[in-house]
Design a protein around this motif. Sequence first.
Motif, short mmCIF file in Angstrom:
data_model
loop_
_atom_site.label_atom_id
_atom_site.label_comp_id
_atom_site.label_asym_id
_atom_site.label_seq_id
_atom_site.Cartn_x
_atom_site.Cartn_y
_atom_site.Cartn_z
N ASP A 6 0.84 -1.18 0.00
CA ASP A 6 0.00 0.00 0.00
C ASP A 6 0.88 1.23 0.00
O ASP A 6 1.16 1.80 1.04
CB ASP A 6 -0.93 0.00 1.22
N LYS A 8 0.18 4.12 -0.87
CA LYS A 8 -0.52 5.36 -0.58
C LYS A 8 -0.80 5.53 0.91
O LYS A 8 -1.40 6.52 1.32
CB LYS A 8 -1.83 5.40 -1.37
N THR A 9 -0.39 4.58 1.73
CA THR A 9 -0.62 4.68 3.16
C THR A 9 0.16 5.85 3.73
O THR A 9 1.32 6.06 3.39
CB THR A 9 -0.19 3.38 3.86
N ASN A 10 -0.47 6.60 4.62
CA ASN A 10 0.22 7.67 5.33
C ASN A 10 0.78 7.12 6.64
O ASN A 10 0.18 6.23 7.26
CB ASN A 10 -0.74 8.83 5.62
N TRP A 11 1.90 7.68 7.05
CA TRP A 11 2.57 7.21 8.27
C TRP A 11 2.92 8.41 9.15
O TRP A 11 3.16 9.51 8.65
CB TRP A 11 3.84 6.44 7.94
N ARG A 71 0.34 3.85 11.20
CA ARG A 71 -0.51 4.33 10.11
C ARG A 71 -1.24 5.60 10.54
O ARG A 71 -1.60 5.76 11.70
CB ARG A 71 -1.51 3.26 9.71
N CYS A 142 6.32 -1.56 3.57
CA CYS A 142 5.97 -2.80 4.28
C CYS A 142 6.40 -4.04 3.52
O CYS A 142 6.66 -5.08 4.12
CB CYS A 142 4.48 -2.84 4.54
N GLN A 199 6.53 6.72 -1.46
CA GLN A 199 6.21 7.23 -0.13
C GLN A 199 6.13 8.76 -0.14
O GLN A 199 5.42 9.35 0.66
CB GLN A 199 7.28 6.78 0.87
#
Length: 490
Positions: A6, A8-11, A71, A142, A199
């Motif tokens: 993923d 497009k996941t924000n962290w 996340r 990930c 990212q």
Amino acid sequence: MTKVEDAKTNWTICGECQGRGKKSRRLTNKMRLRYQAALDQFEKTKEGTMPVRPRGRLYSCLNCRGSGLLRSVDRPIADKENYPHIAIVGGGVGGVALAVACLHRGIPFTLYEYDSHFYARSQGYGLTLQQASKAIEGFGVCSLKEGVISTRHIVHTTEGKVIGEWGLRKWTQSGIKTAPKRSNVHIARQSLRLALLEQLGGHDAVQWGHQFVDFKESEDEGIVLSFKVGGEMKSAKADLLVGADGIRSSVRRILIGEDITPLRYLGCIVILGICPLCTLEDLNSSLLDSATVFQTANGNERIYMMPYTSDSVMWQLSFPMPEQEAKALSARGTQALKEEACRRTQWHDPIPQVIAATPEAKISGYPVYDREILESELLKKSGQVTLIGDAAHPMSPFKGQGANQALLDALALARGILKGCQSSPWRKIGVRESVLTEFESEMLERSAIKVKDSADAAQFLHSKIVLHEGDQPRGRCLKGECPTDEIEFR
């Protein structure tokens, strides 16, 4: 951290460990009392050295599972009031990794790259992630969908005799209970770079086509950088300049000078090639199963072959050659490099077939250089400027450590900025005192042994030592060691 694909996941950083991935256990009463007694004795007698306060043992943060990240619904917003603005020169693996680590921590940055776009140069060689295979989660990556895990490493003579074998498959078959659980991940450099760029939100996060020219430090304006863009000179400002621009770093040249730590030729040339497995359909070899790494040597030439993708392999042929001859061969182009590789490797299958089937467009070659290990004193006077990756500690490719160390540098620097600028008035005392001195000391200490071992490998991998029989990496043979707690596939 759940391993899902993923991009497009924000962290955001984990609040419990402040993005470090580790937490410190409290000191036991016994340790505190022992330290206090030693301190009281020192203050009473003033003899010896002052005792250092002990630190609690570190352990992985359970909240973020050691990644330092959680996340987030929203993308982190750069905190321009509390953190310095970072100018990162160099959009390779180390520079992009630093930008990602800064993004997750709300540290403002601008990433500059000489190339006009992502595909401007052929950067197709493969990387082996060792220590960094775990650290990569600290960048919010990930899973590496293009990565290939190797489970076997074999060493041959040129006739095909196996003189060494190790890896998860051998340990499992042998029933060794103490075999390490870590594994090496092989991935194309551009694939790793792209995973990191995702990212940042894509290619637009990079200031492409910016040729770094110079910088000046000013008490009022911080650092003023000069770039050549489209034939015109442009300037930019920052609070901290990080040179991540490779072994021939322009930032390093201006900061330290080329004469103090010049390039050091390591006496050999490397020829690289990438071969699609589909061109070898009539060749049946267990060495090309996309999970095996092997090397073959004769005490002079040495070839190393590893999975590049699930359907291709990368080979690295190296041999001693005087510097001027190595430069001349490299300058003659891909056809000459391929002919030289074919001439030198009429060895056991599938080596001749793989090299012959490698397209010339997928072949490159260059003399191997590094530099003397950088002394921290050379950086202490550099103000608000530092170096990471090959700009700080270039090394030969023979230990597979260049990208690994660049990733570790990037994560350590971003974590250092977060911690150092939170706990000190960095605008008043400067980023060097708040962050850089401690970061550089740790970075140079960590990477020094890698630089030395990589230089040593350039010698012993092209000597009779490599033909020593033993189920362990060749460097371990040299040292008379056979550890089971570390995987070193070189």
